[in-house]
Design a protein around this motif. Sequence first.
Motif, short mmCIF file in Angstrom:
data_model
loop_
_atom_site.label_atom_id
_atom_site.label_comp_id
_atom_site.label_asym_id
_atom_site.label_seq_id
_atom_site.Cartn_x
_atom_site.Cartn_y
_atom_site.Cartn_z
N THR A 166 20.67 38.78 -4.31
CA THR A 166 20.52 37.85 -3.19
C THR A 166 20.19 38.58 -1.89
N ILE A 167 20.93 39.64 -1.60
CA ILE A 167 20.66 40.41 -0.38
C ILE A 167 19.26 41.00 -0.40
N HIS A 168 18.88 41.54 -1.55
CA HIS A 168 17.55 42.15 -1.67
C HIS A 168 16.44 41.12 -1.42
N TYR A 169 16.60 39.92 -1.97
CA TYR A 169 15.57 38.90 -1.75
C TYR A 169 15.54 38.45 -0.29
N LEU A 170 16.68 38.39 0.37
CA LEU A 170 16.68 38.05 1.79
C LEU A 170 15.90 39.08 2.59
N ASN A 171 16.04 40.34 2.23
CA ASN A 171 15.27 41.39 2.90
C ASN A 171 13.78 41.25 2.60
N TYR A 172 13.47 40.90 1.36
CA TYR A 172 12.06 40.70 0.98
C TYR A 172 11.44 39.57 1.80
N PHE A 173 12.15 38.46 1.91
CA PHE A 173 11.61 37.32 2.66
C PHE A 173 11.38 37.69 4.13
N GLU A 174 12.31 38.45 4.69
CA GLU A 174 12.20 38.82 6.10
C GLU A 174 10.99 39.71 6.37
N ASN A 175 10.58 40.47 5.37
CA ASN A 175 9.51 41.45 5.58
C ASN A 175 8.22 41.12 4.84
N SER A 176 8.09 39.88 4.33
CA SER A 176 6.89 39.49 3.60
C SER A 176 6.34 38.18 4.16
N ASP A 177 5.03 38.01 4.04
CA ASP A 177 4.39 36.78 4.50
C ASP A 177 4.36 35.76 3.36
N PRO A 178 4.72 34.50 3.65
CA PRO A 178 4.70 33.48 2.61
C PRO A 178 3.28 32.97 2.34
N GLU A 179 3.13 32.25 1.24
CA GLU A 179 1.85 31.61 0.93
C GLU A 179 1.60 30.46 1.91
#
Length: 280
Positions: A166-179
């Motif tokens: 969960t923490i890792h995905y939160l970091n991914y979302f913060e640093n990635s652009d969505p579709e």
Amino acid sequence: MISVIGLGNAASAIAEKFSDISNYNVYLMNDKISRSSKYKFRLKSHEKPEDYEKNIPNVKKFFKDVDEHVQFIIVGSSYSSNYSLGILEQIKDKRIDIFYIKPDIELLTGVPRLMETAVFGVLQEYARSGLFNTITFFSNLNLENILQNIPVKEYYDTLNSSIFSTIHYLNYFENSDPEIGQVCPPSEINRVRTVGMLDMKNLEEKWIFDLDTERELCYYMCINEKRLEEEGGLHRKLVNMLKEKPRNAFRKISYAIYETPLQQDFGFCVAHTNVIQKNS
């Protein structure tokens, strides 16, 4: 890079799961470490909580290379949690996110219960005042209810893996652009938060902690690549489900949709508030 710090044996077990990912520098601090090294610090154990507060270790040298962004994992009922404020004081110039693991307190008694109550309250106040960027709550009891039927020998490892993911995905979302979509940054006053796992059929949230008075909710939806390419009307379907959720001037909703190579869709909802949570 993000520095992940695990304080205590239980928190270190979670932090250690980040070691295989190159985006993280992992620091472990507990009394099971036989000898301190670059990323491991041996903590001394004491009989009384007040002895921990009187013997805060000097960790400035240990953290001399710590990254600007720090994620600090702590289990409230652990004796080593009494070190937390003294250690955090020594890295207060960093951006600090606290991840607080709350045990099942119904059967927690004596000193551990008192420690958990104290740490739970104090860290929230520090986050609310802006000394920490955020404090995110996880409840072991809620996680157990979500995951269900966990074998005893795999209990903590299963919960720890879920917290890590969960923490890792939160970091991914913060640093990635969505579709598509855009998650609005929460207000600066809303520094207390938790996470819910989404049922992607109806976007129902399964909360990892029961947060009181949600102010802002951010939905992160990860959709299979094939669905994103071929399923017409998918965006409108998801947005319509979000529009059915309660919203007002004090309860705001935003969203973002990401592509995942996995066959099964999944998602998270992050709820933010400025309200101090009760220890119950």
